[in-house]
Design a protein around this motif. Sequence first.
Motif: not given
Lengths: 891, 111
Positions: A755, A759, A800, A845
């Motif tokens: 992840s 990002q 995202p 986030p």
Amino acid sequence: MLELNIEKNSGQGWPMKAASGKIAFVFGGNLEADRVSKERLKVFLENTLLAVLWSLLVLGILSLAAAAYLGFNAWGMAYVTEGKFLFESSSYAFVFWISMLTNLYLWAKYMEKNADGRDADLASLEERSWQQVKEETVDVYELFDKPAKKAWNNSLKFAQKRQRDLEKLFNEKSNEAPQILATDLLLSLLENTSVASLFYRIGVSVKDVAEVVKNYSLLAGKHRGLMENFAQIPFSALQEASKLHNKAIDPLMLLCALPSCIDDEHIIQAVFLNINLSQEKLENIASWLFHLKLLGEDLRLFSRLSKFKPDSDINTGLTSVPTVFLDRYGQDLTRLAKYARLPVALGRAHDLKEMFKIATAGSGNIVVKGDVGSGRTTLINELAYKMASEQVPSIYQDKRLVKLEISGILGSGQKTESLLVQTLKEAVFSGNIILVIEDIHELAKAVTASGLSLLDILINFLQSHQLTVIATTSVEDYTEHLRDAPNFEQVFNPYELRHLSRNEILLACCIRCSLLEAHNDCLFKYQAIEQAVDLSDIYIRGQNQPQKAIAVLVEAAARAKQAPHKIVTETLIQEIISEKTHIPAQTLKEDETEKLLHLEELMGRRVIGQRAAVTAVAEGLRRARSGLASGARPLASFLFLGPTGVGKTEIARTLADIYFGEDRFLLRLDMSEYHGPDGITKLLGRSDMDNDTPIVRHIKNYPFCLLLLDEFEKASPEITNLFLQILEDGRLTSGKGEVLDLTHTLIIATSNAGSTDIQDGIRQGLSIDRIKTRLFNQTLNKFFPPELLNRFDAVVVFSPLTQDEIEQVSLLQLQALQKELLQKGVKANFTINVARDVAQNAYDPALGARPIRRYIQDHLEAFVAKLLLQKKLKRGSIVTIDLVDGEYRLG
Amino acid sequence: MQNFPLNLLTLPIWWYTRGLTMVWRWYKRRTNFALQSTGLALFARHMWEPLYQDYTRSGRILSFFLRIAVLLYKTLVSGLSLVYYGLFLVVYACLLPAVLVMIIFQILNHA
């Protein structure tokens, strides 16, 4: 099967000849007009002669009557009763004696017609071709039966008609003899009733086929000379007939030989392809019709021979005694077979022969190993029928086949040990009993007070007494309970039931369907029987063939009986199997087709963004349901990678809701629960556990389902390795050893692995493809072995959510709240300010869109709840909720 | 019986070759069937076993005599069946010449 070497004939006669061992095969049925006319004339004259002779017979009877009458008038009754009128010289007596001569000729013709075998008996040809020392020539035409000869000769008529039509078409006359094509033979065969019944079974009209064939063959134009491949047909038909051990070559054998005759225009192949009639299907239906005829002959023979079987306890040799205990705890199968009370058994003749060999070779005790539904009971029933008609080796003759009811002994309430011994002693003393013990492994589980099991007692008994026992068990139970039992293999000879091939299973089902048709007054299309066998094989697990296919067919027959048209079609079979397994029927229904074609649009209404993931899932499912996907792997498998709260799980839930329609088809597993060393046991279970684990239970109940594996990277390495097999083979073995079929399961694994890299990549402005490549090269190897990643149909990277997308998610969540309020009769609208407020304050986030739901619950739902309790919101209210100065207001 | 129109002429040859073989086979089938119905062979196989598992001395003696009696009865019945069906065989063998003789007799008498 007869092995023929076919070769060109360089001498006179038919262009082809063949040989098998010392037997040479020629063909005397050439299709020249002269020979055919001569044969037709021969048949005509023979029939005419027969008519004349029958007339003479009638005349003779009348003359006899007249002579008797005149004699009676002249000389009285004594003259007639002493038969003197037969020997006097008179015209009537003369006519009578002449007619007697013709009667003898008619009788001779009748005997010839009913003769058991032909001079060149087809059924014995195969054996003779191996053993023959002297050379022999066989005319294959003489092996044709009358209908086959008629059909063969009539193909000339169709060829002549075709030639005339072509002459008209091209406006030219030809003096040459017409060429005989395979299509002419096919048209001739279509006039035969057994061929017509074959086409009827596949739901095709013979007239339509004939029309198509006629048109095709006209279009094919002119041909010259006899085509080589047509000349091969009689020999191919001979091979087809020998495959079935047929006594003669009948029209069905000629039909089966046709597809092998590849004509230049491939007309036959095109016609058969058009009606979906493959060579295999043709042979299977021909075999069905042939075996049905054989079954009729066998049953007639059986009914004649079984009359002599005594139906009491006493045998023909008067050596046996009544068996009181055995009658109470047993079932006389030979008596049931004698009165046809057992299901007609077919398909295990080969196994029965092997059993006879074992029985006659040594100790007669046999244990038959075979899974439930594979034909163990059929084998026992077939033995019962054979014993009832004494068509068995001498060691089984004049005996009763009695099945021991173990459940009766165990449930009798008496001492099972002494009861069993008493029953066995009775069987021994009677001397005419063959004992059947089904599921003999149950005796191993029944332990008596003395510590011995009933199986041990039985083995000890058989070692010291002369009694023949035939037992059955499954392969698994044999290994578990019997193989290691003391002295078991010394007392019992094991025999494993042969696995039936698909065609043998089909044949057994076809014969059973013929019996169902008679009982239920319905008709089975051949394709329906094929579907029952194939679909039950694929979709119904935990049962064996042919039992599961027969169960479907029995149900289909019962439904067809109630239907107006009374025909069992493929659609009915698909419906039944779909109901049993909760798997959609093979043929896509209209609403499912629409869903599949618009899946992206339907899912897009609930899943915000993530177009790549939605497209990958929709395309994978369309591929699988259109039949293009490989049948040996799961329906489709995906790995979703991305930060938390971006929609990975939501896609799976949405798909379950839209496509499967119900929650029960979705199983969600949090793989973090299977993290430890006992993870694999938790997932698959153990042999000593009573209940199945969630995944095992779900797959058994709903083979067609969606399996959602959240946090896949947290599963233990053993589980990751397990999925290598699942994604490759589409199967899973539970802790209890059951093999589960996952070829109809959609697997979605989600993971947060990488992840941070995703990002970072988004922040750096990289495309999703580049981010994915980086993940594969640098990050994912730490979490998953490369071979596992390669097995997924698609690995999708979730980005995202953007601010817009978060607002849309908020709106969706607010719509959910609107629906809840609507159920209370309150129509509430939320302004865009509210949505924006939720999006700004709830989104994290690190946690993605997940907190949005909690935020709405904590703030909006709390606000609405207060209003409801204050009665400011009641049934029928229509309100707008806005955000003003940071507070929610009712508008 | 392969060639028309000679069948009528080859009838006598056929009658005592192929025809007789067929009738003999029929005779064997019928007599086997008759033997099966009496169970003679099966019964004879157990000749020296006592009836109904009675292995006592008196039982053995009684069984022996009873078995002899039953065997005689079964043999008589089987024998009668053999003779009965055998008669058909004899009739078959005599029928053709008998018919021919009667035809000749009729012709001669008319002449």
